[in-house]
Design an enzyme around this catalytic site. Structure first.
Site, PDB file in Angstrom:
ATOM      1  N   ASP A   1       0.856  -1.182   0.000  1.00  0.00           N
ATOM      2  CA  ASP A   1       0.000   0.000   0.000  1.00  0.00           C
ATOM      3  C   ASP A   1       0.896   1.237   0.000  1.00  0.00           C
ATOM      4  OD1 ASP A   1       1.004   0.207   2.493  1.00  0.00           O
ATOM      5  OD2 ASP A   1      -0.858  -0.227   3.532  1.00  0.00           O
ATOM      6  N   SER A   2       0.287   2.394  -0.176  1.00  0.00           N
ATOM      7  CA  SER A   2       1.080   3.597  -0.477  1.00  0.00           C
ATOM      8  C   SER A   2       1.602   4.315   0.752  1.00  0.00           C
ATOM      9  CB  SER A   2       0.210   4.587  -1.251  1.00  0.00           C
ATOM     10  OG  SER A   2      -0.745   5.161  -0.374  1.00  0.00           O
ATOM     11  N   GLY A   3       1.101   3.994   1.929  1.00  0.00           N
ATOM     12  CA  GLY A   3       1.447   4.776   3.116  1.00  0.00           C
ATOM     13  C   GLY A   3       0.408   5.827   3.455  1.00  0.00           C
ATOM     14  N   GLY A   4      -0.568   6.028   2.587  1.00  0.00           N
ATOM     15  CA  GLY A   4      -1.595   7.053   2.824  1.00  0.00           C
ATOM     16  C   GLY A   4      -2.365   6.827   4.113  1.00  0.00           C
ATOM     17  N   PHE A   5      -2.691   5.560   4.392  1.00  0.00           N
ATOM     18  CA  PHE A   5      -3.450   5.269   5.614  1.00  0.00           C
ATOM     19  C   PHE A   5      -2.650   5.603   6.862  1.00  0.00           C
ATOM     20  CE2 PHE A   5      -4.501   2.540   9.195  1.00  0.00           C
ATOM     21  CZ  PHE A   5      -5.814   2.886   9.379  1.00  0.00           C
TER      22      PHE A   5
ATOM     23  N   ASP B   1      -2.357   8.675  -1.711  1.00  0.00           N
ATOM     24  CA  ASP B   1      -3.617   9.406  -1.592  1.00  0.00           C
ATOM     25  C   ASP B   1      -3.701  10.008  -0.203  1.00  0.00           C
ATOM     26  OD1 ASP B   1      -3.717   6.732  -0.538  1.00  0.00           O
ATOM     27  OD2 ASP B   1      -5.830   7.077  -0.127  1.00  0.00           O
TER      28      ASP B   1
ATOM     29  N   GLN C   1     -11.146   7.909  -3.111  1.00  0.00           N
ATOM     30  CA  GLN C   1     -11.612   8.452  -1.844  1.00  0.00           C
ATOM     31  C   GLN C   1     -13.001   9.059  -2.038  1.00  0.00           C
ATOM     32  OE1 GLN C   1     -10.185   7.860   0.857  1.00  0.00           O
ATOM     33  NE2 GLN C   1      -8.099   7.315   0.305  1.00  0.00           N
TER      34      GLN C   1
ATOM     35  N   GLY D   1     -10.381   4.852   2.053  1.00  0.00           N
ATOM     36  CA  GLY D   1     -11.069   5.933   2.734  1.00  0.00           C
ATOM     37  C   GLY D   1     -11.983   5.496   3.843  1.00  0.00           C
TER      38      GLY D   1
ATOM     39  N   ASP E   1      -7.921  -6.924   1.585  1.00  0.00           N
ATOM     40  CA  ASP E   1      -6.985  -7.356   2.619  1.00  0.00           C
ATOM     41  C   ASP E   1      -7.605  -7.036   3.966  1.00  0.00           C
ATOM     42  OD1 ASP E   1      -5.527  -4.692   3.855  1.00  0.00           O
ATOM     43  OD2 ASP E   1      -6.102  -4.402   1.764  1.00  0.00           O
TER      44      ASP E   1
ATOM     45  N   CYS F   1     -12.733 -28.533   9.788  1.00  0.00           N
ATOM     46  CA  CYS F   1     -11.703 -27.575   9.343  1.00  0.00           C
ATOM     47  C   CYS F   1     -10.521 -28.359   8.793  1.00  0.00           C
ATOM     48  CB  CYS F   1     -11.241 -26.680  10.482  1.00  0.00           C
ATOM     49  SG  CYS F   1      -9.981 -25.483   9.927  1.00  0.00           S
TER      50      CYS F   1
ATOM     51  N   CYS G   1      -7.438 -27.138   8.215  1.00  0.00           N
ATOM     52  CA  CYS G   1      -6.146 -26.473   8.413  1.00  0.00           C
ATOM     53  C   CYS G   1      -5.171 -27.358   9.196  1.00  0.00           C
ATOM     54  CB  CYS G   1      -6.326 -25.118   9.113  1.00  0.00           C
ATOM     55  SG  CYS G   1      -6.454 -25.200  10.919  1.00  0.00           S
TER      56      CYS G   1
ATOM     57  N   CYS H   1      -5.974 -27.640  13.025  1.00  0.00           N
ATOM     58  CA  CYS H   1      -7.081 -28.541  13.383  1.00  0.00           C
ATOM     59  C   CYS H   1      -6.744 -30.005  13.115  1.00  0.00           C
ATOM     60  CB  CYS H   1      -8.349 -28.129  12.653  1.00  0.00           C
ATOM     61  SG  CYS H   1      -9.075 -26.627  13.363  1.00  0.00           S
TER      62      CYS H   1
ATOM     63  N   HIS I   1      -4.966 -21.179  11.639  1.00  0.00           N
ATOM     64  CA  HIS I   1      -6.387 -21.547  11.593  1.00  0.00           C
ATOM     65  C   HIS I   1      -7.253 -20.400  11.054  1.00  0.00           C
ATOM     66  CE1 HIS I   1     -10.311 -23.108  12.677  1.00  0.00           C
ATOM     67  NE2 HIS I   1     -10.567 -21.919  13.174  1.00  0.00           N
TER      68      HIS I   1
END
Length: 390
Positions: free
Chosen positions: A84-88, A163, A213, A240, A287, A325, A327, A330, A356
């Site tokens: 990701d860009s770092g905006g968050f 952004d 946004q 956003g 994500d 499950c 995994c 489990c 899990h």
């Protein structure tokens, strides 16, 4: 599937393999999926991993990762990667909100809003953002160009344009000027991306996604989607401030405007109902830190909802987290053993619970994908959520 259904299946091709969509992108913020080796991520069906440009820029440095051959090689993950860009992070540094994007918007509207007890670590201007490192207090500057340079050095298959992420408390006029700022930044990102792609032709091509946004405003969201949709991006990130109850509506607005032939990634959602909602309204990938974060606190997913394996009633439960499950955890370990590991504060607890939870979410999204192809999405949604939230 009926009118208005925007869910779809597809394939994203990257230099490190294909991603069958809809897909859940496993979060590996600092070039590691916390507590889990990359081989385990592959084994549980993870198709791609997302790391954070801001964190890796500060530590160990994007130049070091470039020298190592890029993010995938550095962390020994052979599949597709996202950054990701770092905006968050700049927003969370600026306003001091931790990981909540779905903030409570009742009450005050202000452009100087800041979380209680926090100092503002980031300042935005039209050219970029100046911020203070949360690690050592050193000052740094991110512009669209710097974000592109950092992400090219990190070498992920999919990058996001820089952004400005506003909060739900910002005023309408601020959202408007911020949207225009993000549009201009998107153009600068594309220009710098083209320059770096030519300069670094010895590296595989990196896709660049524009970020949409517009907060909770339909006209701003649609405008952002039209503006960026007309630009030469390889795909789109929906970012956003989103309130949970408006998630589907906002995703639908932008999906209706964006080009049909380009992937759409929803940045950071959390619960199973959000996943159905996002996919139903046109999201291809998303994500989410939730599966791994809650795992480290002893919360595990099951078809009957999430529960805490540290609860006393699990002390003598010698069966798996839940029957059926598939995994690794489990197949090999009991709730009683997990309960013991958490109570004893053993590190293996986080590893087994994370495996899990990530498997649970990946399997859910795989099942959603199959249901779209089979034409049974709504029946599957009703059945799954009915049981999960019962």
């Amino acid at each position: 599937m009926g009118d208005g259904f925007l869910g779809r299946t597809g394939t994203i091709r990257t230099p490190h393999g294909r991603i069958e969509t809809p897909a859940f992108i496993v979060v590996g913020t600092k070039a590691t999926v916390k507590a889990v080796v990359p081989e385990a991520v592959s084994a549980l069906g993870g198709q791609a991993v997302l790391a954070n440009a801001y964190h890796l820029y500060l530590q160990p440095g994007s130049d070091l990762i470039d020298e190592a051959g890029g993010l995938g090689r550095f962390m020994n993950w052979p599949g597709p990667t996202f950054t990701d860009s770092g905006g968050f992070q700049v927003m969370s540094l600026g306003a001091g909100f931790k990981k909540v994007i779905a903030m409570d918007k009742t009450g005050v509207r202000s452009d100087e809003v800041i979380a209680e007890g926090k100092t503002r670590l980031a300042h935005v201007d039209d050219d970029g953002v100046t911020f203070k490192s949360h690690l050592d207090g050193s000052m740094h500057r991110f512009t669209p160009e710097v974000s592109m340079q950092v992400q090219h050095r990190l070498g992920a298959d999919v990058m996001f344009a820089f952004d400005e992420l506003t909060t739900l408390m910002n005023t309408r006029s601020y959202q408007e000027s911020s949207l225009e700022r993000t549009r201009l930044w998107a153009e600068r990102c594309l220009t710098e991306h083209a320059r770096l792609t030519a300069e670094r032709s010895y590296r595989p091509y990196q896709a660049l996604f524009g970020v949409l946004q517009g907060a909770q405003y339909e006209d701003l969201r649609r405008q952002a989607a039209r503006d960026l949709g007309a630009m030469d991006f390889d795909g789109y990130g929906i970012g956003g401030a989103l309130e949970k109850e408006n998630l589907g509506t906002i995703v639908r607005w932008v999906s209706e405007e964006l080009p049909e032939d380009k992937p759409r990634h929803l940045l950071g959602i959390s619960e199973p109902d959000d996943m159905f909602t996002a996919i139903e309204n046109g999201t291809d990938t998303f994500d989410c830190v939730s599966p791994s974060r809650v795992a480290r606190n002893g919360a595990v997913y099951s078809p009957d909802g999430r529960f805490n394996v540290t609860g006393a009633k699990h002390k003598r439960e010698f069966g798996p987290v839940y029957d059926g499950c598939d995994c690794y955890t489990c197949a090999n370990y009991s709730r009683a053993y997990l309960h013991h590991l958490f109570k004893a504060k053993e590190r293996l607890a986080a590893t087994l619970a994370t495996i899990h939870n990530e498997r649970f979410v990946i399997r859910l999204v795989d099942d959603i994908r199959a249901s779209i192809d089979a034409g049974t999405f709504f029946a599957f949604k009703q059945e799954f959520l009915g049981r999960y939230y019962a």
